[in-house]
Design an enzyme around this catalytic site. Structure first.
Site, PDB file in Angstrom:
ATOM      1  N   SER A 146       0.883  -1.123  -0.143  1.00  0.00           N
ATOM      2  CA  SER A 146       0.192  -0.084  -0.042  1.00  0.00           C
ATOM      3  C   SER A 146       0.776   1.225  -0.152  1.00  0.00           C
ATOM      4  O   SER A 146       2.087   0.913   0.382  1.00  0.00           O
ATOM      5  CB  SER A 146      -0.810  -0.020   1.470  1.00  0.00           C
ATOM      6  OG  SER A 146      -1.292   1.212   1.725  1.00  0.00           O
ATOM      7  N   TYR A 159      -3.300  -0.675   9.886  1.00  0.00           N
ATOM      8  CA  TYR A 159      -3.246  -1.031   8.637  1.00  0.00           C
ATOM      9  C   TYR A 159      -1.732  -0.432   8.065  1.00  0.00           C
ATOM     10  O   TYR A 159      -1.254  -1.332   7.359  1.00  0.00           O
ATOM     11  CB  TYR A 159      -4.357  -0.295   7.872  1.00  0.00           C
ATOM     12  CG  TYR A 159      -4.335  -0.414   6.489  1.00  0.00           C
ATOM     13  CD1 TYR A 159      -4.954  -1.413   5.719  1.00  0.00           C
ATOM     14  CD2 TYR A 159      -3.693   0.370   5.633  1.00  0.00           C
ATOM     15  CE1 TYR A 159      -5.000  -1.792   4.429  1.00  0.00           C
ATOM     16  CE2 TYR A 159      -3.762   0.202   4.165  1.00  0.00           C
ATOM     17  CZ  TYR A 159      -4.541  -0.621   3.522  1.00  0.00           C
ATOM     18  OH  TYR A 159      -4.628  -1.005   2.425  1.00  0.00           O
TER      19      TYR A 159
HETATM   20  C1  GCO Z   1      -7.003   4.315   3.583  1.00  0.00           C
HETATM   21  C2  GCO Z   1      -7.441   3.492   2.405  1.00  0.00           C
HETATM   22  C3  GCO Z   1      -6.095   2.693   2.114  1.00  0.00           C
HETATM   23  C4  GCO Z   1      -5.566   3.231   0.792  1.00  0.00           C
HETATM   24  C5  GCO Z   1      -4.322   2.658   0.290  1.00  0.00           C
HETATM   25  C6  GCO Z   1      -3.734   3.291  -0.561  1.00  0.00           C
HETATM   26  O1  GCO Z   1      -7.873   4.470   4.503  1.00  0.00           O
HETATM   27  O2  GCO Z   1      -5.969   4.938   3.556  1.00  0.00           O
HETATM   28  O3  GCO Z   1      -8.437   2.575   2.777  1.00  0.00           O
HETATM   29  O4  GCO Z   1      -6.286   1.409   1.834  1.00  0.00           O
HETATM   30  O5  GCO Z   1      -6.539   3.249  -0.038  1.00  0.00           O
HETATM   31  O6  GCO Z   1      -3.509   2.371   1.487  1.00  0.00           O
HETATM   32  O7  GCO Z   1      -2.311   2.777  -0.855  1.00  0.00           O
END
Ligand code: GCO
Length: 255
Positions: A146, A159
């Site tokens: 990501s 995340y």
């Molecule tokens: C967020 C998104 C991420 C992005 C991703 C971009 O909340 O930032 O849900 O999932 O879309 O990480 O690379």
């Protein structure tokens, strides 16, 4: 030459979390390049429907219902594939989840769930796949990173930590398995039009921020990951290892 390099005929790809979103697009892309595909979801109708839709397009599809955070279920799923004589040549560790909450409000079980789903699953499933790829002397592992593999964003701490981990897990896999003929690489998608991002897409301020911050001035489409996925799944990337390739409309390149 270029056609043979990217041809996936005779190969089988397991794509986790492939009933929809990025996983589904990648599964369809690998199938279009000639691979047989093992679709994965937690089961039920969504998995059956996705498989039926892909079969209707003429693709060879098998269903493997398991929860990527359930180690016993993962082991069992691989045992079932072994029994059926299915050899996983390509693994795409795509399954993931998001939970947007300020860190001060985040519980430890919530943190753990995001880490388990986005990071630990890639280790567990990667290990099962590699145990079978190593004796064969070849295999392709593609992890999904990501933008948060590089940069933090408020409200998505676990995340971000998981995706930073994905970048280093990819390198660790390359470090341990490259000599066995395995290539482990990652794709780092930018802001993509997926169900997971629906709350962001529908938020006018966030939508404007993404378009302003991304040099391409738009969100990415899931199918825009296919070219990179096919490259990393094919002989075209046989000397590429431990890399994360960002498919982000240029976002990480600029301030
Ligand atoms: C967020 C998104 C991420 C992005 C991703 C971009 O909340 O930032 O849900 O999932 O879309 O990480 O690379």
């Amino acid at each position: 030459m270029s056609q043979t390099l990217f041809d996936l005929s005779g190969r089988t790809a397991l794509v986790t979390g492939s009933t929809r979103g990025l996983g589904r697009a990648i599964a369809e892309g690998l199938a279009a390049a000639g691979a047989a595909v093992v679709l994965n979801g937690t089961g039920g109708e969504r998995l059956a429907t996705a498989a039926a839709e892909m079969r209707a397009k003429g693709y060879a599809v098998r269903e493997a219902a398991f929860d990527v955070t359930d180690e016993a279920a993962v082991t069992e799923a691989f045992a079932r594939l072994d029994e059926a004589g299915v050899v996983v040549d390509i693994l795409v560790n795509n399954a993931g989840m998001q939970l947007r909450k300020p860190m001060v409000e985040l519980s430890t079980p919530e943190w753990q769930k995001v880490i388990d789903t986005n990071l630990t699953s890639a280790f567990v499933i990667g290990r099962e796949a590699a145990r079978r790829m190593i004796p064969r002397g070849r295999g392709k592992i593609i992890n999904i990173g990501s933008l948060t593999s590089e940069l933090a964003r408020a409200t998505v701490a676990p995340y971000t930590v998981a995706k930073g981990g994905i970048k280093m897990l990819t390198r660790a896999m390359a470090a341990e398995w490259a000599a066995d003929g395995i290539q482990a690489n990652a794709i780092g998608p930018g802001y993509m039009l997926t169900d997971m991002n629906k709350p962001l897409i529908e938020n006018p301020a966030f939508d404007a921020w993404v378009k302003g911050r991304t040099p391409s001035r738009r969100w990415g489409k899931p199918e825009e990951l296919i070219g990179t996925a096919v490259f990393l799944a094919s002989a075209a990337s046989d000397y590429v290892n431990g890399q994360i390739i960002y498919v982000d409309g240029g976002m990480l390149a600029v301030l």
